[in-house]
Design a protein around this motif. Structure first.
Motif, PDB file in Angstrom:
ATOM      1  N   ASP A  26      34.148 145.505  80.101  1.00 29.75           N
ATOM      2  CA  ASP A  26      33.207 144.871  79.180  1.00 29.75           C
ATOM      3  C   ASP A  26      32.376 143.812  79.900  1.00 29.75           C
ATOM      4  O   ASP A  26      32.914 142.939  80.592  1.00 29.75           O
ATOM      5  N   VAL A  27      31.044 143.896  79.759  1.00 31.22           N
ATOM      6  CA  VAL A  27      30.110 142.903  80.288  1.00 31.22           C
ATOM      7  C   VAL A  27      29.133 142.551  79.172  1.00 31.22           C
ATOM      8  O   VAL A  27      28.961 143.321  78.213  1.00 31.22           O
ATOM      9  N   PRO A  28      28.481 141.388  79.247  1.00 32.54           N
ATOM     10  CA  PRO A  28      27.547 141.015  78.169  1.00 32.54           C
ATOM     11  C   PRO A  28      26.345 141.958  78.111  1.00 32.54           C
ATOM     12  O   PRO A  28      25.888 142.478  79.134  1.00 32.54           O
ATOM     13  N   SER A  29      25.819 142.165  76.929  1.00 31.98           N
ATOM     14  CA  SER A  29      24.563 142.895  76.780  1.00 31.98           C
ATOM     15  C   SER A  29      23.445 142.037  77.356  1.00 31.98           C
ATOM     16  O   SER A  29      23.412 140.813  77.165  1.00 31.98           O
ATOM     17  N   GLY A  30      22.518 142.663  78.081  1.00 33.09           N
ATOM     18  CA  GLY A  30      21.457 141.885  78.700  1.00 33.09           C
ATOM     19  C   GLY A  30      20.351 142.756  79.231  1.00 33.09           C
ATOM     20  O   GLY A  30      20.401 143.992  79.162  1.00 33.09           O
ATOM     21  N   VAL A  31      19.343 142.093  79.789  1.00 40.49           N
ATOM     22  CA  VAL A  31      18.174 142.791  80.293  1.00 40.49           C
ATOM     23  C   VAL A  31      17.577 141.990  81.439  1.00 40.49           C
ATOM     24  O   VAL A  31      17.643 140.756  81.450  1.00 40.49           O
ATOM     25  N   VAL A  32      17.018 142.685  82.431  1.00 48.85           N
ATOM     26  CA  VAL A  32      16.284 142.052  83.515  1.00 48.85           C
ATOM     27  C   VAL A  32      14.799 142.202  83.219  1.00 48.85           C
ATOM     28  O   VAL A  32      14.313 143.324  82.974  1.00 48.85           O
ATOM     29  N   VAL A  33      14.068 141.079  83.248  1.00 48.91           N
ATOM     30  CA  VAL A  33      12.638 141.107  82.951  1.00 48.91           C
ATOM     31  C   VAL A  33      11.889 140.296  83.998  1.00 48.91           C
ATOM     32  O   VAL A  33      12.409 139.314  84.531  1.00 48.91           O
ATOM     33  N   SER A  34      10.682 140.733  84.288  1.00 48.78           N
ATOM     34  CA  SER A  34       9.842 139.944  85.192  1.00 48.78           C
ATOM     35  C   SER A  34       9.090 138.867  84.428  1.00 48.78           C
ATOM     36  O   SER A  34       8.709 137.839  84.991  1.00 48.78           O
ATOM     37  N   SER A  35       8.875 139.090  83.145  1.00 49.55           N
ATOM     38  CA  SER A  35       8.241 138.088  82.283  1.00 49.55           C
ATOM     39  C   SER A  35       9.192 137.741  81.156  1.00 49.55           C
ATOM     40  O   SER A  35       9.755 138.639  80.501  1.00 49.55           O
ATOM     41  N   ILE A  36       9.363 136.465  80.911  1.00 49.69           N
ATOM     42  CA  ILE A  36      10.307 136.038  79.883  1.00 49.69           C
ATOM     43  C   ILE A  36       9.875 136.497  78.499  1.00 49.69           C
ATOM     44  O   ILE A  36      10.687 136.603  77.567  1.00 49.69           O
ATOM     45  N   VAL A  67      22.493 128.041  79.660  1.00 50.12           N
ATOM     46  CA  VAL A  67      23.344 128.658  78.643  1.00 50.12           C
ATOM     47  C   VAL A  67      23.040 128.067  77.265  1.00 50.12           C
ATOM     48  O   VAL A  67      22.431 126.995  77.144  1.00 50.12           O
ATOM     49  N   GLY A  68      23.495 128.778  76.229  1.00 51.44           N
ATOM     50  CA  GLY A  68      23.378 128.283  74.860  1.00 51.44           C
ATOM     51  C   GLY A  68      21.959 128.246  74.331  1.00 51.44           C
ATOM     52  O   GLY A  68      21.616 127.382  73.520  1.00 51.44           O
ATOM     53  N   LEU A  69      21.125 129.177  74.769  1.00 51.58           N
ATOM     54  CA  LEU A  69      19.711 129.164  74.401  1.00 51.58           C
ATOM     55  C   LEU A  69      19.434 130.029  73.173  1.00 51.58           C
ATOM     56  O   LEU A  69      20.131 130.999  72.906  1.00 51.58           O
ATOM     57  N   ARG A  70      18.366 129.650  72.466  1.00 53.93           N
ATOM     58  CA  ARG A  70      17.798 130.501  71.426  1.00 53.93           C
ATOM     59  C   ARG A  70      16.588 131.220  72.015  1.00 53.93           C
ATOM     60  O   ARG A  70      16.090 130.869  73.078  1.00 53.93           O
ATOM     61  N   HIS A  71      16.078 132.219  71.307  1.00 54.26           N
ATOM     62  CA  HIS A  71      14.925 132.966  71.811  1.00 54.26           C
ATOM     63  C   HIS A  71      13.740 132.045  72.041  1.00 54.26           C
ATOM     64  O   HIS A  71      13.021 132.185  73.060  1.00 54.26           O
ATOM     65  N   GLU A  72      13.532 131.099  71.123  1.00 58.75           N
ATOM     66  CA  GLU A  72      12.369 130.228  71.288  1.00 58.75           C
ATOM     67  C   GLU A  72      12.519 129.244  72.441  1.00 58.75           C
ATOM     68  O   GLU A  72      11.539 128.642  72.900  1.00 58.75           O
ATOM     69  N   ASP A  73      13.770 129.088  72.925  1.00 58.47           N
ATOM     70  CA  ASP A  73      13.992 128.183  74.052  1.00 58.47           C
ATOM     71  C   ASP A  73      13.668 128.830  75.395  1.00 58.47           C
ATOM     72  O   ASP A  73      13.542 128.137  76.416  1.00 58.47           O
ATOM     73  N   LEU A  74      13.576 130.150  75.425  1.00 62.45           N
ATOM     74  CA  LEU A  74      13.497 130.856  76.700  1.00 62.45           C
ATOM     75  C   LEU A  74      12.269 130.494  77.542  1.00 62.45           C
ATOM     76  O   LEU A  74      12.393 130.280  78.759  1.00 62.45           O
ATOM     77  N   PRO A  75      11.055 130.426  76.980  1.00 59.91           N
ATOM     78  CA  PRO A  75       9.894 130.137  77.844  1.00 59.91           C
ATOM     79  C   PRO A  75      10.012 128.804  78.586  1.00 59.91           C
ATOM     80  O   PRO A  75       9.762 128.733  79.797  1.00 59.91           O
ATOM     81  N   SER A  76      10.367 127.735  77.869  1.00 57.15           N
ATOM     82  CA  SER A  76      10.462 126.435  78.538  1.00 57.15           C
ATOM     83  C   SER A  76      11.623 126.410  79.522  1.00 57.15           C
ATOM     84  O   SER A  76      11.523 125.830  80.624  1.00 57.15           O
ATOM     85  N   ALA A  77      12.753 127.033  79.169  1.00 62.71           N
ATOM     86  CA  ALA A  77      13.892 127.073  80.083  1.00 62.71           C
ATOM     87  C   ALA A  77      13.545 127.857  81.336  1.00 62.71           C
ATOM     88  O   ALA A  77      13.943 127.490  82.455  1.00 62.71           O
ATOM     89  N   ALA A  78      12.776 128.933  81.186  1.00 57.52           N
ATOM     90  CA  ALA A  78      12.386 129.739  82.340  1.00 57.52           C
ATOM     91  C   ALA A  78      11.475 128.951  83.268  1.00 57.52           C
ATOM     92  O   ALA A  78      11.569 129.057  84.502  1.00 57.52           O
ATOM     93  N   TYR A  95      14.128 137.559  85.807  1.00 58.55           N
ATOM     94  CA  TYR A  95      15.108 136.842  84.986  1.00 58.55           C
ATOM     95  C   TYR A  95      16.127 137.844  84.443  1.00 58.55           C
ATOM     96  O   TYR A  95      15.773 138.968  84.084  1.00 58.55           O
ATOM     97  N   LEU A  96      17.380 137.396  84.368  1.00 59.70           N
ATOM     98  CA  LEU A  96      18.421 138.147  83.672  1.00 59.70           C
ATOM     99  C   LEU A  96      18.775 137.365  82.418  1.00 59.70           C
ATOM    100  O   LEU A  96      19.190 136.194  82.503  1.00 59.70           O
ATOM    101  N   VAL A  97      18.575 137.988  81.268  1.00 62.83           N
ATOM    102  CA  VAL A  97      18.880 137.350  79.993  1.00 62.83           C
ATOM    103  C   VAL A  97      20.007 138.138  79.330  1.00 62.83           C
ATOM    104  O   VAL A  97      19.911 139.369  79.177  1.00 62.83           O
ATOM    105  N   GLU A  98      21.073 137.410  78.937  1.00 65.01           N
ATOM    106  CA  GLU A  98      22.261 138.061  78.370  1.00 65.01           C
ATOM    107  C   GLU A  98      22.740 137.322  77.135  1.00 65.01           C
ATOM    108  O   GLU A  98      22.470 136.123  76.953  1.00 65.01           O
ATOM    109  N   GLU A  99      23.489 138.052  76.322  1.00 63.01           N
ATOM    110  CA  GLU A  99      24.199 137.416  75.214  1.00 63.01           C
ATOM    111  C   GLU A  99      25.388 136.638  75.763  1.00 63.01           C
ATOM    112  O   GLU A  99      26.065 137.098  76.691  1.00 63.01           O
ATOM    113  N   MET A 100      25.643 135.447  75.219  1.00 62.94           N
ATOM    114  CA  MET A 100      26.778 134.643  75.684  1.00 62.94           C
ATOM    115  C   MET A 100      28.094 135.279  75.243  1.00 62.94           C
ATOM    116  O   MET A 100      28.207 135.800  74.125  1.00 62.94           O
ATOM    117  N   ALA A 101      29.070 135.248  76.133  1.00 63.57           N
ATOM    118  CA  ALA A 101      30.408 135.736  75.792  1.00 63.57           C
ATOM    119  C   ALA A 101      31.111 134.724  74.904  1.00 63.57           C
ATOM    120  O   ALA A 101      30.795 133.527  74.936  1.00 63.57           O
TER     121      ALA A 101
END
Length: 741
Positions: A26-36, A67-78, A95-101
């Motif tokens: 088992d690994v977290p669900s996630g995605v690799v993206v070039s743009s957040i 860690v502990g981010l919401r979707h709206e937090d992603l641009p500034s965190a990136a 960027y690799l974005v995943e669901e927290m375990a």
């Protein structure tokens, strides 16, 4: 996608996790993206944002994890992450974005490829426990679920997994499953190409409901074809004996050829002949010499080519460059060639000679012991490589990678009362291996206990393969050379940094059920106890009863036992009352330890010991009774008036052992005052005791080590819980000890 440097290649985290997922880990669900902005809204919050950057190994240290981010937090965190990573000297690629375990206990699982051994697996508690305390345990792949649980049980912080200090326990079964799918038969490790050398799953978050690999690191030393896609699983390596020789002729040779003795003067080969003659070897001795007619008074042959019949055993002490031709001249009539000569693979220039030796002789049916070894000792055959050899046949067989230590084992073992079946020095082990000899000795009706001195982890791995694929009842005792910590080597993973010989030897011993000892003295003492006691007696628990003279000595004895996971619990009041009813002289301590002063030991010339021990064993069930006697004091103070009190006590202990209502093991500690006559007496008592099934050891510490080894061996080889009514308690089993208390 991989991260490469001059020396290592790091598999991208997303690719590594995809490999884990393909093996059911088992690994977290996630995605690799070039743009957040390409992160799908279907990922469930909270989220983890990680940097994907070439050569960025420690992402957290460079600000590459949020860690502990919401979707709206992603641009500034990136944006902050891109700046932080750039300041650390790295360019952010994606960027690799995943669901927290779910929250839980952090565990590290890893593996490192070790020459001669294969994949070595590590499990440990994460965070400070691995970074500072190095609270880890190792095993050799493939691992079973039992192996994994044993590893977890070795961790100092193991209680944290089971709910320490009121915390809820985590899902240990899920963690075991992760390690099995990672390192078990047909697991991920078996599928990886040879250039993958290290892996870390760190951390694995183990919660109450599962185990999730949050980060994964896979290290390659050169990418090969550039792909790390798992290949088809390969079968676990297994030991297969080569040619299955009849080793019986090695230990009972009827014809011994000696190559390399001098016609005038003396060398090692001459001494070997003299040792054979002095030992009373009654087979045929054939010196081989190109020109001499006689060697040591025996007719000599110019070559093995003209020797009549089969040569069971050839002792070869020729210069290295002449060995192969001399043996090949026998045309396959030599069954075993013990090549004492040095100058082979232990030197850079001799490696080719060693390969040629084996390659030319194996097709002829001649098996090579060595080279660079001392020889084979077989008591029953009166074959030996040392003068004044101990030749009383026994059941203890030893295989040693050291020739000099073989001599020490024979000498020290004989002094302690051991009777040997054989001691085989194998040196470089170019042909006949310790594993092959172990196979024969396990099947031999003449051997009861097997000892191994090994310096090669590769040899130990082969031993592990042998015992994994067959049922082993005989005790196997290991003394390992090279167990000191070799320091953290340059490694990219925690596993690589923490692995070392000092950790691998105990791991192999645990997985194989072999008893690992720390010194030559412990090795010999454990062999002695295993060979002397009745292994069909299987007491439960770790309780000991101490009986003997000297209150202070008893306290020290109890301390020694406790250091090795044994207990000396207070005897029940009813038992103490029955002991008191024996009418003993005053001054005894009867609660355990049982302290008996000289007047008590003198009752009926020492036979009172039988009544005391029998009374204890009628109502209690200890694992062992240790009787300790200061022989010098007893004999000097009581001998003139009460006869051979020590001898009478030895006989009394033996009678009590046989008649006991509750069977247990019995060990004697006979202490000396250093005087020559006392030590001579102790040797006599030890010999008498051994014939009665009572091993004698010189100190409490020796007894504690040997008894711990005995009880652990019996716990490992105990019948299943279903058939025995419960798991036996073993030394150092803290929970079981506390429960018993």
């Amino acid at each position: 996608m991989s991260v490469e440097s001059a020396s290592v290649a790091m598999v991208a985290e997303a690719e590594a996790k995809a490999m884990l997922r393909s093996f059911g880990i088992d690994v977290p669900s996630g995605v690799v993206v070039s743009s957040i902005h390409d992160v799908p809204s279907s990922l469930r919050e909270p989220l983890v944002l990680k940097a994907v950057a070439p050569a960025l190994i420690h992402k957290s240290d460079a600000g590459g994890v949020r860690v502990g981010l919401r979707h709206e937090d992603l641009p500034s965190a990136a944006e902050r992450m891109r700046t932080d990573v750039a300041q650390s000297g790295h360019g952010l690629e994606a960027y690799l974005v995943e669901e927290m375990a779910p929250s839980g206990r952090e565990v590290v699982v890893g593996a490192v490829r070790t020459p001669g051994v294969g994949w070595v697996v590590m499990v440990g508690l994460g965070g400070v426990f691995v970074e500072i305390l190095a609270d880890v345990a190792f095993a050799v792949a493939p691992v079973s679920s039992d192996d994994v649980r044993a590893m977890l049980g070795e961790l100092r912080g193991a209680a944290l997994l089971h709910g320490a200090r009121g915390e809820a326990p985590v899902d240990v079964d899920a963690l075991v499953q992760v390690v099995e799918r990672f390192a078990g038969p047909s697991g991920l490790l078996e599928s990886l190409p040879d250039d993958v050398v290290e892996l870390d799953l760190n951390p694995v978050i183990v919660s109450q409901t599962g185990a999730v690999v949050v980060d994964a690191r896979i290290v390659s030393r050169g990418l090969g074809d550039g792909s790390l896609v798992p290949s088809a699983p390969v079968p676990a390596r297994a030991f297969t004996p080569a040619d299955a020789p009849a080793f019986a002729s090695l230990f009972a040779p009827r014809t011994v050829a000696v190559l390399g003795a001098k016609s005038a003067g003396t060398n090692g080969a001459n001494l070997f002949i003299r040792n054979l003659v002095a030992a009373g070897y009654d087979g045929r001795i054939l010196p081989v010499h190109p020109s001499a007619e006689q060697i040591e008074g025996l007719p000599a042959s110019p070559s093995l080519a003209v020797v009549d019949g089969v040569v069971d055993y050839a002792y070869v002490a020729l210069p290295a460059a002449r060995v192969t031709d001399a043996l090949a001249a026998g045309g396959g009539r030599v069954r075993f060639a013990q090549v004492v000569s040095s100058g082979f693979s232990e030197t850079d220039e001799g490696a080719g000679l060693e390969r040629e030796l084996v390659e030319r002789l194996r097709p002829l049916g001649t098996r090579v012991i060595g080279p660079n070894c001392l020889g084979t000792h077989s008591s029953a055959a009166r074959l030996t490589f040392i003068p004044e050899a101990p030749l009383t046949p026994g059941g203890v067989a030893v295989v040693s990678q050291s020739g000099g230590l073989s001599v020490d084992i024979l000498r020290l073992g004989a002094a302690c009362g051991l009777s040997f079946h054989s001691v085989t020095s194998i040196g470089n082990g170019a042909d006949v291996t310790p594993a092959e000899l172990l196979e024969h000795l396990l099947d031999s009706a003449e051997t009861t206990v097997i000892g191994l001195y090994l310096e090669s982890l590769g040899a130990a791995r082969s031993i592990l393969d042998v015992v994994r694929r067959r049922e082993v009842a005989k005790p196997i005792v290991l003394l390992a050379g090279g167990r000191t910590a070799d320091g953290s080597r340059a490694a990219t993973s925690h596993t690589g940094a923490l692995s070392g010989n000092h950790r691998l030897w105990p791991a192999i011993a645990r997985q194989s059920g072999i008893t690992l000892t720390d010194s030559l003295e412990d090795f010999v003492n454990v062999l002695l106890v295993m060979d002397t006691v009745d292994l069909d007696v299987r007491p439960r628990g770790v309780d000991a009863v101490l009986f003997g003279n000297g209150g202070g000595a008893s306290v020290l004895a109890a301390d020694a036992l406790e250091r090795h996971g044994l207990r000396t619990p207070r005897l029940p009041d009813a038992t103490v009352a029955r002991l008191d009813d024996l009418g003993l002289p005053p001054g005894n301590g009867l609660h355990n330890p049982i302290d008996a002063p000289a007047p008590t030991l003198a009752v009926r010339g020492g036979a009172i010991a039988e009544d005391i021990i029998t009374t204890v064993l009628e109502e209690t069930c200890p694992a062992v009774v240790i009787t300790h006697l200061n022989v010098g004091i007893i004999q000097r103070n009581l001998g003139a008036t009460h006869g051979d009190v020590t001898g009478a006590i030895v006989e009394a202990v033996a009678r009590a052992r046989v008649a006991a209502r509750h069977a247990c093991h019995h060990v004697l500690v006979l202490k000396t005052d250093g005087k020559p006559d006392t030590e001579e007496q102790i040797r006599g008592y030890a010999e008498r005791a051994r014939t009665l099934g009572l091993p004698v050891l010189p100190t409490f510490e020796d007894a504690a080590v040997a008894v711990q080894a005995l009880l652990r061996h019996q716990a490992r080889t105990a019948p299943s819980v279903a058939s025995s009514g419960g798991a036996p308690t073993t030394p150092n089993d803290t929970d079981s000890q506390q429960e018993a208390t």
